[in-house]
Design an enzyme around this catalytic site. Structure first.
Site, PDB file in Angstrom:
ATOM      1  N   MET A 111       0.794  -1.223   0.000  1.00 19.25           N
ATOM      2  CA  MET A 111       0.000   0.000   0.000  1.00 19.25           C
ATOM      3  C   MET A 111       0.834   1.284   0.000  1.00 19.25           C
ATOM      4  SD  MET A 111      -2.959  -1.270  -0.247  1.00 19.25           S
ATOM      5  CE  MET A 111      -3.999   0.171  -0.016  1.00 19.25           C
ATOM      6  N   ARG A 112       1.978   1.263  -0.646  1.00 20.44           N
ATOM      7  CA  ARG A 112       2.739   2.494  -0.829  1.00 20.44           C
ATOM      8  C   ARG A 112       2.985   2.697  -2.320  1.00 20.44           C
ATOM      9  NH1 ARG A 112       6.786   4.338   3.901  1.00 20.44           N
ATOM     10  NH2 ARG A 112       5.957   6.299   3.118  1.00 20.44           N
ATOM     11  N   ASN A 128       1.881  -6.071 -10.046  1.00 15.10           N
ATOM     12  CA  ASN A 128       0.986  -5.688  -8.955  1.00 15.10           C
ATOM     13  C   ASN A 128      -0.372  -6.329  -9.159  1.00 15.10           C
ATOM     14  OD1 ASN A 128       0.108  -4.061  -6.628  1.00 15.10           O
ATOM     15  ND2 ASN A 128      -1.130  -2.956  -8.118  1.00 15.10           N
ATOM     16  N   HIS A 130      -4.294  -5.882  -8.536  1.00 15.51           N
ATOM     17  CA  HIS A 130      -5.228  -4.775  -8.291  1.00 15.51           C
ATOM     18  C   HIS A 130      -6.666  -5.277  -8.359  1.00 15.51           C
ATOM     19  CE1 HIS A 130      -6.701  -0.673  -8.164  1.00 15.51           C
ATOM     20  NE2 HIS A 130      -7.518  -0.967  -9.161  1.00 15.51           N
ATOM     21  N   SER A 157      -6.975  -7.678 -11.571  1.00 16.38           N
ATOM     22  CA  SER A 157      -5.994  -7.616 -12.650  1.00 16.38           C
ATOM     23  C   SER A 157      -4.591  -7.711 -12.086  1.00 16.38           C
ATOM     24  CB  SER A 157      -6.113  -6.280 -13.408  1.00 16.38           C
ATOM     25  OG  SER A 157      -7.420  -6.049 -13.869  1.00 16.38           O
ATOM     26  N   THR A 162       4.403   0.513 -13.043  1.00 17.46           N
ATOM     27  CA  THR A 162       5.053   1.693 -13.600  1.00 17.46           C
ATOM     28  C   THR A 162       4.867   2.845 -12.614  1.00 17.46           C
ATOM     29  OG1 THR A 162       3.049   2.420 -14.770  1.00 17.46           O
ATOM     30  CG2 THR A 162       4.548   0.937 -15.964  1.00 17.46           C
ATOM     31  N   ASP A 166      -1.362   2.160 -11.236  1.00 19.82           N
ATOM     32  CA  ASP A 166      -2.216   1.140 -11.845  1.00 19.82           C
ATOM     33  C   ASP A 166      -2.345   1.314 -13.360  1.00 19.82           C
ATOM     34  OD1 ASP A 166      -2.708   0.126  -9.281  1.00 19.82           O
ATOM     35  OD2 ASP A 166      -4.431   1.432  -8.986  1.00 19.82           O
TER      36      ASP A 166
END
Length: 237
Positions: A111-112, A128, A130, A157, A162, A166
């Protein structure tokens, strides 16, 4: 900063290829980390989780990693007790990643927001997980926003990390249909079940070379027999 230096036995001399070296970044309960640990220990995923980085010392994911004898770096507070700033976190995390030398970095409930410099200089690509069907519903509170918009489909997903939140190439998605009875809490639980299937499936595709995360454009890596990204996992409940 606290780092557990737990030795692990990684005798892979009999294997025809080395397992994918994975580092997982976490902030919370670590249920997706546990899925990867279970698959690794069962031999169903050709990976070795070489380390876990947590930005919270109270994250239950840390307990899960300890139970599996996986090295953990806790980067939550500095020596005077103040919460670690993002620049300090990234400096220590970069040092730890370079020490572990992973092939893949997985953000699972982390969560950063990471800087472009950190991402670009990491020793391995990052993915990641999401909780939405990207590119729709980037950011937070995805389940409530999906309900408010009256969507018929929802899911999760996995995308390349990057600097833009997201916004990286979406590799895979898992999809479910909404019902008129769904609440945000219901969706959170239903989507989490999808995450527990999508993440190991995607890591397996990466480990087997079906998906590639090298510097070439991802769409160019898809051969004539592969569908366009994202690859979709449809789950009917």
């Amino acid at each position: 900063m606290a780092v557990d230096t737990i030795s692990t036995n990684t005798n892979n001399t009999a294997a025809t290829s080395q397992p994918l070296r994975v580092v997982v970044l976490v902030s919370g309960s670590g249920s997706n980390l546990q899925v990867l640990i279970d698959a690794m220990q069962a031999g169903t995923l050709p990976i070795e989780i070489v380390g876990v980085i947590s930005n919270r010392e109270d994250a239950y994911a840390v307990t899960r990693a300890h139970a599996a004898a996986i090295p953990v770096a806790i980067l939550s507070h500095v020596a005077n007790g103040k919460r670690m700033g993002i620049k300090t976190f990234e400096r220590h995390a970069s040092e730890q990643l370079n020490a572990w030398q992973p092939d893949l970095i997985v953000l699972a409930g982390f969560m950063r927001v990471l800087s472009s410099a950190f991402i670009d200089n990491a020793p391995a690509p990052m993915i990641n997980l999401h909780p939405s069907l990207l590119p729709a519903y980037k950011g937070l509170d995805t389940h409530q926003r999906v309900l408010q918009a009256g969507e018929q489909l929802h899911g999760c997903s996995i995308h390349v990390v990057t600097a833009e939140l997201d916004a990286g190439t979406v590799l895979t998605q898992a999809v479910l249909s909404l019902t008129h009875k769904d609440t945000a809490d219901d969706l959170q639980k239903r989507v989490q079940k999808l995450e527990h299937q999508l993440l190991p499936w995607t890591v397996l595709l990466l480990a087997k070379g079906v998906l590639s995360l090298n510097k070439a454009p991802l769409n160019a890596q898809q051969n004539a027999f592969m569908p366009a990204l994202p690859l979709k996992l449809y789950i009917e409940e």
